[in-house]
Enzyme design. Structure first.
Site, PDB file in Angstrom:
ATOM      1  N   ASP A  39       0.853  -1.296   0.071  1.00 51.82           N
ATOM      2  CA  ASP A  39      -0.012  -0.026  -0.009  1.00 51.82           C
ATOM      3  C   ASP A  39       0.929   1.146   0.081  1.00 51.82           C
ATOM      4  O   ASP A  39       0.218   2.286   0.453  1.00 51.82           O
ATOM      5  CB  ASP A  39      -1.015   0.154   1.113  1.00 51.82           C
ATOM      6  CG  ASP A  39      -0.165  -0.109   2.644  1.00 51.82           C
ATOM      7  OD1 ASP A  39       1.023  -0.228   2.480  1.00 51.82           O
ATOM      8  OD2 ASP A  39      -0.859   0.011   3.635  1.00 51.82           O
ATOM      9  N   ASP A 259      26.782  11.355 -13.362  1.00 54.17           N
ATOM     10  CA  ASP A 259      25.760  11.922 -14.293  1.00 54.17           C
ATOM     11  C   ASP A 259      24.618  12.277 -13.538  1.00 54.17           C
ATOM     12  O   ASP A 259      23.697  11.428 -12.901  1.00 54.17           O
ATOM     13  CB  ASP A 259      25.699  10.859 -15.365  1.00 54.17           C
ATOM     14  CG  ASP A 259      24.686  11.474 -16.319  1.00 54.17           C
ATOM     15  OD1 ASP A 259      23.695  12.351 -16.245  1.00 54.17           O
ATOM     16  OD2 ASP A 259      24.663  10.919 -17.450  1.00 54.17           O
ATOM     17  N   HIS A 349      26.787   5.384 -27.359  1.00 52.77           N
ATOM     18  CA  HIS A 349      25.708   6.181 -27.217  1.00 52.77           C
ATOM     19  C   HIS A 349      25.686   7.511 -28.188  1.00 52.77           C
ATOM     20  O   HIS A 349      26.651   7.699 -28.817  1.00 52.77           O
ATOM     21  CB  HIS A 349      25.377   6.556 -25.831  1.00 52.77           C
ATOM     22  CG  HIS A 349      26.625   7.362 -25.160  1.00 52.77           C
ATOM     23  ND1 HIS A 349      26.762   8.773 -25.758  1.00 52.77           N
ATOM     24  CD2 HIS A 349      27.461   7.122 -24.185  1.00 52.77           C
ATOM     25  CE1 HIS A 349      27.624   9.042 -24.743  1.00 52.77           C
ATOM     26  NE2 HIS A 349      28.128   8.154 -23.853  1.00 52.77           N
ATOM     27  N   HIS A 360      15.275  12.872 -21.511  1.00 56.42           N
ATOM     28  CA  HIS A 360      15.458  12.644 -23.027  1.00 56.42           C
ATOM     29  C   HIS A 360      14.038  13.136 -23.452  1.00 56.42           C
ATOM     30  O   HIS A 360      12.917  12.567 -23.603  1.00 56.42           O
ATOM     31  CB  HIS A 360      15.631  11.161 -22.892  1.00 56.42           C
ATOM     32  CG  HIS A 360      16.715  10.709 -22.370  1.00 56.42           C
ATOM     33  ND1 HIS A 360      16.885   9.250 -22.235  1.00 56.42           N
ATOM     34  CD2 HIS A 360      18.117  11.188 -22.219  1.00 56.42           C
ATOM     35  CE1 HIS A 360      18.049   9.208 -21.627  1.00 56.42           C
ATOM     36  NE2 HIS A 360      18.800  10.199 -21.848  1.00 56.42           N
ATOM     37  N   GLU A 383      27.239  15.386 -24.813  1.00 63.61           N
ATOM     38  CA  GLU A 383      28.077  14.303 -24.227  1.00 63.61           C
ATOM     39  C   GLU A 383      28.669  13.359 -24.716  1.00 63.61           C
ATOM     40  O   GLU A 383      28.271  12.100 -24.465  1.00 63.61           O
ATOM     41  CB  GLU A 383      26.749  13.917 -22.973  1.00 63.61           C
ATOM     42  CG  GLU A 383      25.630  13.349 -23.967  1.00 63.61           C
ATOM     43  CD  GLU A 383      24.351  12.598 -22.945  1.00 63.61           C
ATOM     44  OE1 GLU A 383      24.811  11.641 -22.017  1.00 63.61           O
ATOM     45  OE2 GLU A 383      23.302  13.040 -23.053  1.00 63.61           O
ATOM     46  N   TYR A 387      34.626   4.723 -23.580  1.00 67.90           N
ATOM     47  CA  TYR A 387      34.508   3.547 -22.358  1.00 67.90           C
ATOM     48  C   TYR A 387      35.336   2.423 -22.747  1.00 67.90           C
ATOM     49  O   TYR A 387      35.170   1.909 -23.864  1.00 67.90           O
ATOM     50  CB  TYR A 387      33.063   3.244 -22.021  1.00 67.90           C
ATOM     51  CG  TYR A 387      32.106   4.554 -22.006  1.00 67.90           C
ATOM     52  CD1 TYR A 387      31.897   5.022 -20.952  1.00 67.90           C
ATOM     53  CD2 TYR A 387      31.674   5.099 -23.203  1.00 67.90           C
ATOM     54  CE1 TYR A 387      30.878   6.400 -20.827  1.00 67.90           C
ATOM     55  CE2 TYR A 387      30.863   6.259 -23.207  1.00 67.90           C
ATOM     56  CZ  TYR A 387      30.621   6.709 -21.852  1.00 67.90           C
ATOM     57  OH  TYR A 387      29.781   7.708 -21.841  1.00 67.90           O
ATOM     58  N   ARG A 405      32.870  10.562 -19.392  1.00 64.04           N
ATOM     59  CA  ARG A 405      31.917  11.208 -20.313  1.00 64.04           C
ATOM     60  C   ARG A 405      31.839  12.535 -19.750  1.00 64.04           C
ATOM     61  O   ARG A 405      32.101  12.860 -18.493  1.00 64.04           O
ATOM     62  CB  ARG A 405      30.566  10.669 -20.092  1.00 64.04           C
ATOM     63  CG  ARG A 405      29.630  11.346 -20.706  1.00 64.04           C
ATOM     64  CD  ARG A 405      28.090  10.587 -21.087  1.00 64.04           C
ATOM     65  NE  ARG A 405      27.299  10.094 -19.634  1.00 64.04           N
ATOM     66  CZ  ARG A 405      27.344   9.026 -19.005  1.00 64.04           C
ATOM     67  NH1 ARG A 405      27.993   8.006 -19.778  1.00 64.04           N
ATOM     68  NH2 ARG A 405      26.558   8.651 -17.967  1.00 64.04           N
ATOM     69  N   GLU A 407      29.317  16.027 -20.116  1.00 66.35           N
ATOM     70  CA  GLU A 407      28.257  16.553 -20.438  1.00 66.35           C
ATOM     71  C   GLU A 407      27.487  17.926 -20.010  1.00 66.35           C
ATOM     72  O   GLU A 407      27.753  18.285 -18.595  1.00 66.35           O
ATOM     73  CB  GLU A 407      26.996  15.503 -20.056  1.00 66.35           C
ATOM     74  CG  GLU A 407      25.533  15.837 -20.725  1.00 66.35           C
ATOM     75  CD  GLU A 407      24.592  14.669 -20.020  1.00 66.35           C
ATOM     76  OE1 GLU A 407      24.914  13.876 -19.128  1.00 66.35           O
ATOM     77  OE2 GLU A 407      23.701  14.569 -20.745  1.00 66.35           O
TER      78      GLU A 407
HETATM   79  N1  GLY Z   1      21.665  10.975 -17.939  1.00 65.20           N
HETATM   80  C1  GLY Z   1      21.208  10.260 -18.772  1.00 65.20           C
HETATM   81  C2  GLY Z   1      21.946  10.838 -20.087  1.00 65.20           C
HETATM   82  O1  GLY Z   1      22.736  11.735 -20.022  1.00 65.20           O
HETATM   83  O2  GLY Z   1      21.167  10.994 -21.316  1.00 65.20           O
HETATM   84 MN    MN Z   2      23.313  12.881 -18.267  1.00 68.69          MN
HETATM   85 MN    MN Z   3      22.100  13.401 -21.333  1.00 74.43          MN
END
Ligand code: GLY
Ligand code: MN
Ligand code: MN
Length: 448
Positions: A39, A259, A349, A360, A383, A387, A405, A407
Protein backbone atom coordinates in the site's frame (compact mmCIF):
# COMPACT_ATOMS: atom_id res chain seq x y z
CA UNK A 1 0.97 29.30 -9.19
CA UNK A 2 2.16 32.44 -10.83
CA UNK A 3 0.38 34.54 -13.38
CA UNK A 4 3.25 33.84 -15.76
CA UNK A 5 2.57 30.12 -15.52
CA UNK A 6 -1.17 30.59 -16.05
CA UNK A 7 -0.48 32.64 -19.15
CA UNK A 8 1.94 30.01 -20.36
CA UNK A 9 -0.45 27.07 -20.12
CA UNK A 10 -3.25 29.11 -21.64
CA UNK A 11 -1.04 30.11 -24.57
CA UNK A 12 0.05 26.50 -25.13
CA UNK A 13 -3.56 25.26 -25.24
CA UNK A 14 -4.46 28.05 -27.69
CA UNK A 15 -1.54 27.10 -29.89
CA UNK A 16 -2.60 23.45 -29.88
CA UNK A 17 -6.26 24.27 -30.49
CA UNK A 18 -5.23 26.27 -33.56
CA UNK A 19 -3.42 23.28 -34.99
CA UNK A 20 -6.13 20.70 -34.37
CA UNK A 21 -8.65 20.08 -37.19
CA UNK A 22 -11.96 21.83 -36.56
CA UNK A 23 -13.85 18.55 -36.20
CA UNK A 24 -11.44 17.05 -33.66
CA UNK A 25 -11.43 16.38 -29.94
CA UNK A 26 -8.16 15.96 -28.02
CA UNK A 27 -7.95 14.26 -24.64
CA UNK A 28 -5.01 14.28 -22.23
CA UNK A 29 -4.99 12.25 -19.01
CA UNK A 30 -2.83 13.14 -16.02
CA UNK A 31 -0.54 10.53 -14.51
CA UNK A 32 -1.78 8.05 -11.91
CA UNK A 33 -0.15 6.89 -8.69
CA UNK A 34 2.01 3.78 -9.12
CA UNK A 35 2.24 1.13 -6.40
CA UNK A 36 5.74 0.66 -5.02
CA UNK A 37 4.88 -2.21 -2.72
CA UNK A 38 1.64 -3.28 -1.10
CA UNK A 39 0.00 0.00 0.00
CA UNK A 40 2.90 2.39 -0.66
CA UNK A 41 3.39 4.37 -3.84
CA UNK A 42 6.30 5.82 -5.75
CA UNK A 43 6.53 9.58 -5.35
CA UNK A 44 4.02 10.96 -7.83
CA UNK A 45 5.39 12.76 -10.89
CA UNK A 46 2.95 14.37 -13.30
CA UNK A 47 2.68 13.30 -16.93
CA UNK A 48 4.80 15.84 -18.82
CA UNK A 49 2.22 16.57 -21.54
CA UNK A 50 -0.58 17.10 -19.03
CA UNK A 51 1.64 19.34 -16.92
CA UNK A 52 2.71 21.29 -20.00
CA UNK A 53 -0.91 22.02 -20.87
CA UNK A 54 -2.36 22.59 -17.39
CA UNK A 55 0.37 23.29 -14.80
CA UNK A 56 -1.46 20.83 -12.54
CA UNK A 57 0.72 18.50 -10.48
CA UNK A 58 -1.84 16.14 -8.92
CA UNK A 59 -2.88 12.75 -10.35
CA UNK A 60 -6.08 11.61 -12.05
CA UNK A 61 -6.99 14.76 -14.01
CA UNK A 62 -8.17 14.81 -17.62
CA UNK A 63 -7.96 17.73 -20.05
CA UNK A 64 -10.28 17.92 -23.06
CA UNK A 65 -9.80 20.30 -25.98
CA UNK A 66 -12.52 20.76 -28.60
CA UNK A 67 -11.73 23.35 -31.29
CA UNK A 68 -15.25 23.59 -32.67
CA UNK A 69 -17.13 24.11 -29.43
CA UNK A 70 -18.20 27.13 -27.50
CA UNK A 71 -16.36 25.69 -24.54
CA UNK A 72 -13.06 24.65 -26.05
CA UNK A 73 -11.23 23.69 -22.86
CA UNK A 74 -12.58 21.43 -20.14
CA UNK A 75 -10.68 20.01 -17.19
CA UNK A 76 -11.56 17.19 -14.79
CA UNK A 77 -9.84 16.88 -11.42
CA UNK A 78 -10.21 14.82 -8.26
CA UNK A 79 -13.07 15.99 -6.05
CA UNK A 80 -12.37 17.50 -2.66
CA UNK A 81 -12.67 14.72 -0.07
CA UNK A 82 -11.96 15.50 3.59
CA UNK A 83 -11.35 11.87 4.52
CA UNK A 84 -8.95 11.17 1.63
CA UNK A 85 -7.23 14.48 2.22
CA UNK A 86 -6.65 13.87 5.89
CA UNK A 87 -5.03 10.53 5.03
CA UNK A 88 -3.17 11.29 1.83
CA UNK A 89 -2.81 15.03 1.38
CA UNK A 90 -4.63 18.05 0.05
CA UNK A 91 -6.43 18.04 -3.27
CA UNK A 92 -6.88 21.11 -5.42
CA UNK A 93 -10.57 20.67 -6.06
CA UNK A 94 -12.33 22.28 -9.00
CA UNK A 95 -12.07 25.90 -7.82
CA UNK A 96 -8.33 25.97 -7.21
CA UNK A 97 -7.68 23.82 -10.29
CA UNK A 98 -9.50 26.48 -12.29
CA UNK A 99 -7.12 29.15 -11.02
CA UNK A 100 -4.00 27.05 -11.47
CA UNK A 101 -4.79 25.91 -15.00
CA UNK A 102 -6.70 28.99 -16.17
CA UNK A 103 -9.23 26.55 -17.68
CA UNK A 104 -12.68 28.10 -17.30
CA UNK A 105 -14.72 24.93 -17.02
CA UNK A 106 -13.55 22.44 -14.42
CA UNK A 107 -15.53 19.38 -13.33
CA UNK A 108 -14.68 16.71 -10.85
CA UNK A 109 -13.83 13.20 -11.94
CA UNK A 110 -17.14 11.70 -10.92
CA UNK A 111 -18.60 13.48 -13.97
CA UNK A 112 -15.91 12.21 -16.32
CA UNK A 113 -17.76 9.29 -17.87
CA UNK A 114 -21.07 10.99 -18.60
CA UNK A 115 -19.44 14.17 -19.89
CA UNK A 116 -16.85 12.38 -22.03
CA UNK A 117 -19.63 10.35 -23.63
CA UNK A 118 -21.30 13.64 -24.55
CA UNK A 119 -18.09 15.30 -25.80
CA UNK A 120 -17.15 12.28 -27.90
CA UNK A 121 -20.51 12.32 -29.64
CA UNK A 122 -19.93 14.41 -32.75
CA UNK A 123 -16.25 15.07 -33.41
CA UNK A 124 -14.86 13.14 -36.38
CA UNK A 125 -11.33 12.59 -35.06
CA UNK A 126 -9.97 11.82 -31.62
CA UNK A 127 -6.46 12.96 -30.74
CA UNK A 128 -4.66 11.17 -27.91
CA UNK A 129 -1.00 10.45 -27.16
CA UNK A 130 -0.77 6.89 -28.51
CA UNK A 131 0.60 4.28 -26.12
CA UNK A 132 1.29 6.73 -23.32
CA UNK A 133 -1.65 5.70 -21.11
CA UNK A 134 -2.86 2.31 -22.41
CA UNK A 135 -5.50 1.86 -19.72
CA UNK A 136 -7.02 5.25 -20.38
CA UNK A 137 -6.93 4.60 -24.11
CA UNK A 138 -8.85 1.37 -23.50
CA UNK A 139 -11.40 3.31 -21.48
CA UNK A 140 -11.84 5.74 -24.38
CA UNK A 141 -12.24 2.84 -26.83
CA UNK A 142 -14.99 1.53 -24.57
CA UNK A 143 -16.80 4.89 -24.63
CA UNK A 144 -16.49 5.06 -28.41
CA UNK A 145 -17.87 1.51 -28.77
CA UNK A 146 -20.82 2.47 -26.60
CA UNK A 147 -21.55 5.52 -28.75
CA UNK A 148 -21.21 3.55 -31.97
CA UNK A 149 -23.64 0.97 -30.60
CA UNK A 150 -26.41 3.57 -30.31
CA UNK A 151 -26.76 4.91 -33.88
CA UNK A 152 -30.53 4.89 -33.63
CA UNK A 153 -30.26 7.62 -31.08
CA UNK A 154 -28.10 9.49 -33.60
CA UNK A 155 -24.89 9.13 -31.62
CA UNK A 156 -21.55 9.00 -33.41
CA UNK A 157 -18.09 8.29 -32.11
CA UNK A 158 -14.97 9.74 -33.73
CA UNK A 159 -14.03 7.54 -36.69
CA UNK A 160 -10.36 8.46 -36.81
CA UNK A 161 -7.91 8.05 -33.98
CA UNK A 162 -4.86 10.26 -34.35
CA UNK A 163 -1.65 10.53 -32.38
CA UNK A 164 -1.38 14.00 -30.84
CA UNK A 165 2.27 13.54 -29.92
CA UNK A 166 3.88 14.83 -33.12
CA UNK A 167 1.90 18.09 -32.87
CA UNK A 168 2.31 18.62 -29.14
CA UNK A 169 5.89 17.48 -28.93
CA UNK A 170 7.05 19.86 -31.63
CA UNK A 171 5.67 22.61 -29.40
CA UNK A 172 7.58 21.26 -26.41
CA UNK A 173 10.79 21.15 -28.45
CA UNK A 174 11.03 24.96 -28.57
CA UNK A 175 11.14 26.44 -25.09
CA UNK A 176 9.46 29.78 -24.36
CA UNK A 177 11.24 32.55 -22.44
CA UNK A 178 9.45 31.34 -19.30
CA UNK A 179 10.63 27.78 -19.84
CA UNK A 180 14.16 28.95 -20.55
CA UNK A 181 14.21 30.66 -17.15
CA UNK A 182 13.13 27.43 -15.43
CA UNK A 183 15.76 25.48 -17.34
CA UNK A 184 18.48 27.97 -16.42
CA UNK A 185 17.54 27.45 -12.80
CA UNK A 186 17.46 23.64 -13.15
CA UNK A 187 20.90 23.80 -14.76
CA UNK A 188 22.25 26.17 -12.12
CA UNK A 189 21.13 23.93 -9.25
CA UNK A 190 22.48 20.90 -11.07
CA UNK A 191 25.81 22.65 -11.56
CA UNK A 192 26.13 23.63 -7.92
CA UNK A 193 25.24 20.12 -6.81
CA UNK A 194 27.82 18.63 -9.16
CA UNK A 195 30.50 20.95 -7.77
CA UNK A 196 29.51 19.90 -4.27
CA UNK A 197 29.70 16.24 -5.29
CA UNK A 198 33.19 16.77 -6.66
CA UNK A 199 34.29 18.55 -3.52
CA UNK A 200 32.89 15.89 -1.21
CA UNK A 201 34.53 13.00 -3.08
CA UNK A 202 37.38 11.34 -1.30
CA UNK A 203 39.08 7.95 -1.20
CA UNK A 204 37.09 5.52 0.94
CA UNK A 205 33.69 7.17 0.62
CA UNK A 206 30.94 5.23 -1.11
CA UNK A 207 29.30 6.13 -4.39
CA UNK A 208 25.91 6.42 -2.67
CA UNK A 209 27.33 8.93 -0.18
CA UNK A 210 28.46 11.28 -2.94
CA UNK A 211 25.12 10.76 -4.72
CA UNK A 212 23.35 11.65 -1.46
CA UNK A 213 25.30 14.91 -1.20
CA UNK A 214 24.21 15.80 -4.71
CA UNK A 215 20.58 14.96 -4.01
CA UNK A 216 20.73 16.97 -0.78
CA UNK A 217 22.00 19.98 -2.70
CA UNK A 218 19.20 19.61 -5.29
CA UNK A 219 16.53 19.63 -2.61
CA UNK A 220 18.23 22.22 -0.44
CA UNK A 221 17.98 24.59 -3.39
CA UNK A 222 14.32 23.98 -4.12
CA UNK A 223 14.46 21.28 -6.78
CA UNK A 224 12.03 18.38 -6.47
CA UNK A 225 14.96 15.97 -6.58
CA UNK A 226 16.92 14.22 -9.31
CA UNK A 227 15.42 14.37 -12.81
CA UNK A 228 16.60 10.76 -13.33
CA UNK A 229 18.48 8.14 -11.34
CA UNK A 230 21.84 9.60 -10.31
CA UNK A 231 24.73 7.78 -11.96
CA UNK A 232 27.73 7.74 -9.63
CA UNK A 233 30.22 5.21 -10.91
CA UNK A 234 33.76 4.85 -9.61
CA UNK A 235 36.49 3.00 -11.56
CA UNK A 236 35.10 0.39 -13.97
CA UNK A 237 31.53 1.29 -13.03
CA UNK A 238 31.96 4.36 -15.25
CA UNK A 239 31.83 1.97 -18.22
CA UNK A 240 28.24 0.99 -17.39
CA UNK A 241 26.31 3.74 -19.13
CA UNK A 242 23.27 3.80 -16.87
CA UNK A 243 24.93 2.59 -13.66
CA UNK A 244 22.61 3.61 -10.82
CA UNK A 245 23.39 0.98 -8.18
CA UNK A 246 25.94 3.37 -6.63
CA UNK A 247 26.96 0.77 -4.06
CA UNK A 248 30.74 0.64 -4.34
CA UNK A 249 33.55 2.23 -2.39
CA UNK A 250 35.64 4.88 -4.13
CA UNK A 251 39.22 3.75 -4.61
CA UNK A 252 42.49 5.65 -4.71
CA UNK A 253 43.68 6.02 -8.30
CA UNK A 254 40.23 5.58 -9.86
CA UNK A 255 38.09 8.06 -11.75
CA UNK A 256 34.53 8.82 -10.67
CA UNK A 257 31.89 9.50 -13.34
CA UNK A 258 28.85 11.37 -12.07
CA UNK A 259 25.83 12.00 -14.29
CA UNK A 260 23.19 13.92 -12.36
CA UNK A 261 20.60 16.62 -12.93
CA UNK A 262 17.99 18.34 -10.83
CA UNK A 263 14.31 18.57 -11.70
CA UNK A 264 13.21 22.14 -11.06
CA UNK A 265 9.66 23.31 -11.81
CA UNK A 266 9.31 20.16 -13.87
CA UNK A 267 12.40 20.83 -16.01
CA UNK A 268 15.53 18.69 -16.06
CA UNK A 269 19.19 19.49 -15.81
CA UNK A 270 21.62 16.83 -17.07
CA UNK A 271 25.34 17.13 -16.31
CA UNK A 272 28.18 14.64 -16.42
CA UNK A 273 31.64 15.16 -15.05
CA UNK A 274 34.44 12.63 -14.68
CA UNK A 275 37.23 13.33 -12.22
CA UNK A 276 39.85 11.56 -10.09
CA UNK A 277 38.71 10.26 -6.70
CA UNK A 278 41.99 11.41 -5.10
CA UNK A 279 42.00 14.75 -6.90
CA UNK A 280 44.85 14.02 -9.37
CA UNK A 281 44.53 12.43 -12.81
CA UNK A 282 46.99 9.63 -13.67
CA UNK A 283 48.80 9.91 -17.00
CA UNK A 284 46.49 7.36 -18.67
CA UNK A 285 43.35 9.00 -17.28
CA UNK A 286 44.61 12.38 -18.45
CA UNK A 287 45.18 11.02 -21.98
CA UNK A 288 41.65 9.68 -22.32
CA UNK A 289 40.02 12.62 -20.58
CA UNK A 290 41.71 15.13 -22.88
CA UNK A 291 40.46 13.31 -25.98
CA UNK A 292 36.87 13.45 -24.73
CA UNK A 293 37.24 17.06 -23.64
CA UNK A 294 38.70 18.09 -27.01
CA UNK A 295 35.78 16.41 -28.75
CA UNK A 296 33.23 18.08 -26.49
CA UNK A 297 34.83 21.50 -26.96
CA UNK A 298 35.08 21.09 -30.74
CA UNK A 299 31.39 20.25 -30.86
CA UNK A 300 30.39 23.18 -28.66
CA UNK A 301 32.52 25.55 -30.75
CA UNK A 302 30.60 24.46 -33.86
CA UNK A 303 27.13 25.07 -32.44
CA UNK A 304 25.19 27.76 -34.26
CA UNK A 305 21.62 28.26 -35.39
CA UNK A 306 20.85 26.12 -38.43
CA UNK A 307 23.34 23.39 -37.71
CA UNK A 308 22.15 19.88 -36.80
CA UNK A 309 22.91 17.17 -34.27
CA UNK A 310 24.15 14.75 -36.99
CA UNK A 311 26.60 17.41 -38.18
CA UNK A 312 27.82 17.92 -34.62
CA UNK A 313 28.10 14.14 -34.23
CA UNK A 314 30.39 14.00 -37.28
CA UNK A 315 32.64 16.60 -35.66
CA UNK A 316 32.67 14.56 -32.47
CA UNK A 317 33.50 11.30 -34.24
CA UNK A 318 36.38 12.95 -36.09
CA UNK A 319 37.86 14.37 -32.88
CA UNK A 320 37.49 11.09 -30.99
CA UNK A 321 39.02 9.11 -33.86
CA UNK A 322 42.01 11.44 -34.10
CA UNK A 323 42.51 11.23 -30.36
CA UNK A 324 42.25 7.45 -30.29
CA UNK A 325 44.78 7.24 -33.13
CA UNK A 326 47.19 9.44 -31.19
CA UNK A 327 46.85 7.21 -28.14
CA UNK A 328 47.41 4.05 -30.20
CA UNK A 329 43.99 2.70 -29.29
CA UNK A 330 43.01 2.81 -32.94
CA UNK A 331 45.52 2.16 -35.72
CA UNK A 332 45.42 2.79 -39.46
CA UNK A 333 44.31 5.47 -41.84
CA UNK A 334 42.17 8.28 -40.44
CA UNK A 335 39.81 8.37 -43.42
CA UNK A 336 39.25 4.60 -43.31
CA UNK A 337 38.68 4.68 -39.57
CA UNK A 338 36.16 7.52 -40.00
CA UNK A 339 34.41 5.68 -42.81
CA UNK A 340 34.22 2.57 -40.60
CA UNK A 341 33.10 4.64 -37.61
CA UNK A 342 35.79 2.72 -35.74
CA UNK A 343 35.56 4.92 -32.65
CA UNK A 344 31.97 3.72 -32.15
CA UNK A 345 33.42 0.65 -30.42
CA UNK A 346 34.26 2.96 -27.51
CA UNK A 347 31.51 5.58 -27.88
CA UNK A 348 28.30 3.64 -28.17
CA UNK A 349 25.68 6.25 -27.29
CA UNK A 350 24.40 9.36 -29.01
CA UNK A 351 26.15 12.72 -28.83
CA UNK A 352 23.17 14.28 -27.09
CA UNK A 353 19.42 14.62 -26.82
CA UNK A 354 16.71 17.22 -26.40
CA UNK A 355 16.27 18.35 -22.80
CA UNK A 356 13.16 19.78 -21.14
CA UNK A 357 10.34 18.44 -19.00
CA UNK A 358 11.80 15.01 -19.73
CA UNK A 359 15.50 14.39 -19.51
CA UNK A 360 15.36 12.67 -22.89
CA UNK A 361 12.87 15.22 -24.08
CA UNK A 362 10.38 15.01 -26.88
CA UNK A 363 10.50 16.51 -30.36
CA UNK A 364 11.58 15.15 -33.72
CA UNK A 365 15.24 14.59 -34.46
CA UNK A 366 14.43 14.46 -38.16
CA UNK A 367 11.54 15.08 -40.48
CA UNK A 368 11.23 13.37 -43.85
CA UNK A 369 14.88 12.36 -43.73
CA UNK A 370 16.12 15.88 -42.92
CA UNK A 371 17.77 16.45 -39.54
CA UNK A 372 16.13 19.11 -37.37
CA UNK A 373 18.05 22.41 -37.66
CA UNK A 374 18.91 23.93 -34.29
CA UNK A 375 17.06 27.13 -33.54
CA UNK A 376 16.40 29.56 -30.70
CA UNK A 377 14.64 27.96 -27.74
CA UNK A 378 15.83 24.41 -28.31
CA UNK A 379 17.79 22.84 -25.46
CA UNK A 380 20.00 19.79 -25.86
CA UNK A 381 22.95 18.04 -24.29
CA UNK A 382 26.46 17.51 -25.64
CA UNK A 383 27.86 14.40 -24.02
CA UNK A 384 30.67 12.55 -25.77
CA UNK A 385 32.31 9.69 -23.92
CA UNK A 386 34.88 6.92 -24.22
CA UNK A 387 34.54 3.65 -22.36
CA UNK A 388 37.21 0.94 -22.34
CA UNK A 389 35.96 -2.33 -20.93
CA UNK A 390 38.26 -3.82 -18.30
CA UNK A 391 38.69 -7.00 -20.33
CA UNK A 392 39.11 -5.45 -23.79
CA UNK A 393 42.38 -6.91 -25.01
CA UNK A 394 42.36 -4.62 -28.08
CA UNK A 395 43.00 -1.68 -25.78
CA UNK A 396 46.44 -1.00 -24.23
CA UNK A 397 46.34 -2.25 -20.65
CA UNK A 398 46.82 1.18 -19.10
CA UNK A 399 43.50 2.35 -20.55
CA UNK A 400 41.35 -0.65 -19.69
CA UNK A 401 38.56 0.01 -17.23
CA UNK A 402 38.59 3.76 -17.85
CA UNK A 403 35.26 5.42 -18.65
CA UNK A 404 34.95 9.15 -19.31
CA UNK A 405 31.91 11.24 -20.24
CA UNK A 406 31.57 15.02 -20.18
CA UNK A 407 28.08 16.51 -20.56
CA UNK A 408 26.75 20.06 -20.74
CA UNK A 409 23.32 21.55 -21.46
CA UNK A 410 23.04 23.95 -24.38
CA UNK A 411 20.26 26.50 -24.95
CA UNK A 412 20.01 27.82 -28.49
CA UNK A 413 19.54 31.59 -28.80
CA UNK A 414 18.72 33.78 -31.80
CA UNK A 415 22.35 34.30 -32.70
CA UNK A 416 24.20 31.54 -30.89
CA UNK A 417 23.83 29.54 -27.71
CA UNK A 418 24.21 29.57 -23.96
CA UNK A 419 26.02 26.75 -22.18
CA UNK A 420 23.74 26.48 -19.14
CA UNK A 421 26.12 24.25 -17.21
CA UNK A 422 29.43 25.95 -17.96
CA UNK A 423 29.93 26.74 -14.26
CA UNK A 424 31.11 23.20 -13.51
CA UNK A 425 34.87 22.95 -14.15
CA UNK A 426 35.95 20.52 -16.84
CA UNK A 427 39.52 21.48 -17.74
CA UNK A 428 42.00 19.09 -16.10
CA UNK A 429 43.78 21.88 -14.17
CA UNK A 430 40.46 23.40 -13.07
CA UNK A 431 39.17 20.07 -11.77
CA UNK A 432 42.39 19.39 -9.88
CA UNK A 433 42.33 22.92 -8.45
CA UNK A 434 38.68 22.56 -7.39
CA UNK A 435 39.37 19.30 -5.61
CA UNK A 436 42.47 20.66 -3.89
CA UNK A 437 40.75 23.92 -2.91
CA UNK A 438 39.89 25.09 0.57
CA UNK A 439 36.15 24.51 0.19
CA UNK A 440 36.79 20.97 -1.04
CA UNK A 441 38.89 20.21 2.01
CA UNK A 442 36.15 21.67 4.25
CA UNK A 443 33.48 19.63 2.45
CA UNK A 444 35.47 16.43 2.89
CA UNK A 445 36.18 17.20 6.51
CA UNK A 446 32.46 17.78 7.06
CA UNK A 447 31.54 14.40 5.61
CA UNK A 448 34.42 12.27 6.94
N1 GLY B 1 21.53 10.90 -17.81
C1 GLY B 1 21.18 10.28 -19.00
C2 GLY B 1 21.78 10.99 -20.12
O1 GLY B 1 22.74 11.70 -19.97
O2 GLY B 1 21.30 10.93 -21.21
MN1 MN C 1 23.36 12.69 -18.31
MN1 MN D 1 22.12 13.32 -21.23
Amino acid sequence: MTLAMQNEVKKRRRQLLEQLPADAIAIFPAGAEVVRSRDTHYPFRQDSDFYYLTGITEPEGVLVLIPDAEQQEILFVLPKDPLQEVWHGRRLGADVAKQVSAVDVVYTRDELESRLLAFLNGPKSLYVAFDQHPEFEQQLRGYCRRLAATPKRAKTAPEAWCDVKPMLHQMRLVKSAYEQDQMRKAAQISAQAMIRGMQSTTVGRFEYQVAADIEHEFKRQGAAGPAYGIICGGGENACILHYTANTDVLNDGDLLLIDAGAEYAGYAGDITRTFPVNGRFTAAQRDVYQVVLDAQEAVIAAIKPGTTLPHLTDICLRELTQGLLKLGILQGDLQCLLADKACRRYFIHGLGHWLGLDVHDVGRYELEGEATPLRAGMVFTVEPGLYFAPDDVQVPEAYRGIGVRIEDDILMTADGFENLTAAVPKQIEAIEALMAGESAVTQRRAVS
